[in-house]
Scaffold this motif. Structure first.
Motif, mmCIF file in Angstrom:
data_model
loop_
_atom_site.group_PDB
_atom_site.id
_atom_site.type_symbol
_atom_site.label_atom_id
_atom_site.label_comp_id
_atom_site.label_asym_id
_atom_site.label_seq_id
_atom_site.Cartn_x
_atom_site.Cartn_y
_atom_site.Cartn_z
ATOM 1 N N TYR A 51 1.308 -15.901 19.597
ATOM 2 C CA TYR A 51 -0.244 -15.343 19.489
ATOM 3 C C TYR A 51 -0.761 -15.105 20.605
ATOM 4 O O TYR A 51 -1.077 -16.125 21.430
ATOM 5 C CB TYR A 51 -0.961 -15.940 18.348
ATOM 6 C CG TYR A 51 -2.033 -15.282 18.188
ATOM 7 C CD1 TYR A 51 -2.494 -14.401 17.449
ATOM 8 C CD2 TYR A 51 -3.312 -15.856 18.797
ATOM 9 C CE1 TYR A 51 -3.840 -13.712 17.424
ATOM 10 C CE2 TYR A 51 -4.669 -15.737 18.675
ATOM 11 C CZ TYR A 51 -4.739 -14.269 17.830
ATOM 12 O OH TYR A 51 -5.878 -13.870 17.873
ATOM 13 N N ARG A 63 -7.176 -9.808 24.577
ATOM 14 C CA ARG A 63 -6.784 -8.518 24.767
ATOM 15 C C ARG A 63 -6.417 -7.800 26.062
ATOM 16 O O ARG A 63 -5.536 -7.086 25.900
ATOM 17 C CB ARG A 63 -8.291 -7.765 24.363
ATOM 18 C CG ARG A 63 -8.008 -7.095 23.027
ATOM 19 C CD ARG A 63 -9.372 -6.291 22.793
ATOM 20 N NE ARG A 63 -10.271 -7.350 21.981
ATOM 21 C CZ ARG A 63 -11.240 -6.860 21.046
ATOM 22 N NH1 ARG A 63 -11.584 -5.801 21.033
ATOM 23 N NH2 ARG A 63 -11.577 -7.954 20.520
ATOM 24 N N ASN A 68 -2.660 -8.052 26.802
ATOM 25 C CA ASN A 68 -1.662 -7.276 25.940
ATOM 26 C C ASN A 68 -1.395 -5.971 26.296
ATOM 27 O O ASN A 68 -2.253 -5.244 27.003
ATOM 28 C CB ASN A 68 -2.123 -7.296 24.693
ATOM 29 C CG ASN A 68 -1.928 -8.653 23.873
ATOM 30 O OD1 ASN A 68 -0.961 -9.101 23.772
ATOM 31 N ND2 ASN A 68 -3.160 -9.103 23.526
ATOM 32 N N ASP A 91 -0.998 -3.067 24.869
ATOM 33 C CA ASP A 91 -1.864 -2.005 24.356
ATOM 34 C C ASP A 91 -3.237 -2.516 24.359
ATOM 35 O O ASP A 91 -4.073 -1.894 23.481
ATOM 36 C CB ASP A 91 -1.359 -1.555 23.004
ATOM 37 C CG ASP A 91 -1.342 -2.572 22.214
ATOM 38 O OD1 ASP A 91 -1.613 -3.892 22.455
ATOM 39 O OD2 ASP A 91 -0.592 -2.363 21.181
ATOM 40 N N LYS A 111 -4.938 -4.829 22.679
ATOM 41 C CA LYS A 111 -5.261 -5.036 21.200
ATOM 42 C C LYS A 111 -4.452 -6.597 21.098
ATOM 43 O O LYS A 111 -3.459 -6.906 21.949
ATOM 44 C CB LYS A 111 -4.365 -4.133 20.224
ATOM 45 C CG LYS A 111 -5.086 -2.882 20.132
ATOM 46 C CD LYS A 111 -4.256 -2.098 19.254
ATOM 47 C CE LYS A 111 -4.755 -0.738 19.153
ATOM 48 N NZ LYS A 111 -3.869 0.201 18.134
ATOM 49 N N ASN A 163 -2.239 -9.292 19.684
ATOM 50 C CA ASN A 163 -0.845 -9.050 18.793
ATOM 51 C C ASN A 163 -0.352 -10.471 19.150
ATOM 52 O O ASN A 163 -0.575 -11.297 19.857
ATOM 53 C CB ASN A 163 -0.558 -7.754 18.982
ATOM 54 C CG ASN A 163 0.082 -7.566 20.550
ATOM 55 O OD1 ASN A 163 0.637 -8.675 21.218
ATOM 56 N ND2 ASN A 163 -0.600 -6.709 21.149
ATOM 57 N N TYR A 164 0.667 -10.522 18.172
ATOM 58 C CA TYR A 164 1.930 -11.785 18.307
ATOM 59 C C TYR A 164 3.134 -11.028 18.505
ATOM 60 O O TYR A 164 3.535 -9.666 18.337
ATOM 61 C CB TYR A 164 1.681 -12.365 17.247
ATOM 62 C CG TYR A 164 2.388 -11.805 15.968
ATOM 63 C CD1 TYR A 164 3.806 -12.118 15.588
ATOM 64 C CD2 TYR A 164 1.653 -10.986 15.099
ATOM 65 C CE1 TYR A 164 4.293 -11.549 14.578
ATOM 66 C CE2 TYR A 164 2.347 -10.601 14.076
ATOM 67 C CZ TYR A 164 3.803 -10.549 13.537
ATOM 68 O OH TYR A 164 4.438 -10.376 12.593
ATOM 69 N N ARG A 165 4.043 -11.646 19.082
ATOM 70 C CA ARG A 165 5.459 -11.549 19.270
ATOM 71 C C ARG A 165 6.298 -12.463 18.662
ATOM 72 O O ARG A 165 6.115 -13.509 18.691
ATOM 73 C CB ARG A 165 5.901 -11.271 20.680
ATOM 74 C CG ARG A 165 5.007 -10.156 21.262
ATOM 75 C CD ARG A 165 5.602 -9.972 22.826
ATOM 76 N NE ARG A 165 4.914 -8.583 23.338
ATOM 77 C CZ ARG A 165 3.605 -8.540 23.685
ATOM 78 N NH1 ARG A 165 2.701 -9.448 23.567
ATOM 79 N NH2 ARG A 165 3.143 -7.403 24.196
ATOM 80 N N SER A 221 10.523 -8.336 20.287
ATOM 81 C CA SER A 221 9.676 -7.259 20.649
ATOM 82 C C SER A 221 9.306 -7.036 22.045
ATOM 83 O O SER A 221 9.505 -7.981 22.947
ATOM 84 C CB SER A 221 8.228 -7.564 19.812
ATOM 85 O OG SER A 221 7.556 -8.660 20.103
#
Length: 152
Positions: free
Chosen positions: A92, A96, A99, A101, A103, A105-107, A147
């Motif tokens: 996680y 921001r 990342n 994009d 945003k 997010n997590y991978r 990802s």
């Protein structure tokens, strides 16, 4: 494993300086560990061993590298509970700006802890900072991130 086996003796010396049980020691403690093992602790030898045990100059010596150097072959015979394991890793990233994009997010990644330390050294490309952190707990871990982009 015999109480006075080379592995147990080396483990005890290493653990004396790995007070929190993290699986690594600062390279600055190497002379003290060598003295505890009744080994040569002359400056030239210590510097040579620092280069062998910390080739990336991270400032730490991981236990598997230490054991493989001083008790060759012992790592494969120990800690079977940590070897040949596979599990899912969720990373996680709540920053921001770091990342792809912008945003949060997590991978998802598939992790494998290898039986032999040398397998990781041969198979691995340059480890990311996250992989270096994970290797303080699981020194022989490799992760296949599912990802993109990859975690830095």
């Amino acid at each position: 494993v015999n109480e006075n086996s080379p592995f147990k003796v080396a483990r005890a010396a290493f653990d004396t300086f790995d007070c929190e049980g993290n699986g690594f020691i600062p390279v600055t403690d190497l002379p003290n560990v060598l003295e505890k093992l009744d080994m040569v602790s002359e400056e030239d030898y210590v510097e040579f061993m620092k280069e062998r045990l910390d080739p990336d100059s991270t400032g730490i010596i991981l236990f598997p590298a230490f054991i493989e150097e001083f008790v060759p072959g012992a790592w494969e015979k120990q800690d079977q509970s940590l070897q040949n394991k596979q599990f899912v890793v969720h990373h996680y990233n709540g920053l921001r700006q770091s990342n792809f994009d912008s945003k949060v997010n997590y991978r998802l990644g598939a992790a494998a802890v290898y039986l032999e330390y040398n397998q990781v050294m041969e198979a691995s490309t340059a480890p990311t900072p996250l992989l270096r952190v994970l290797r303080t707990k699981w020194p022989t871990i490799e992760i296949d991130w599912q990802s993109q982009p990859s975690i830095s």
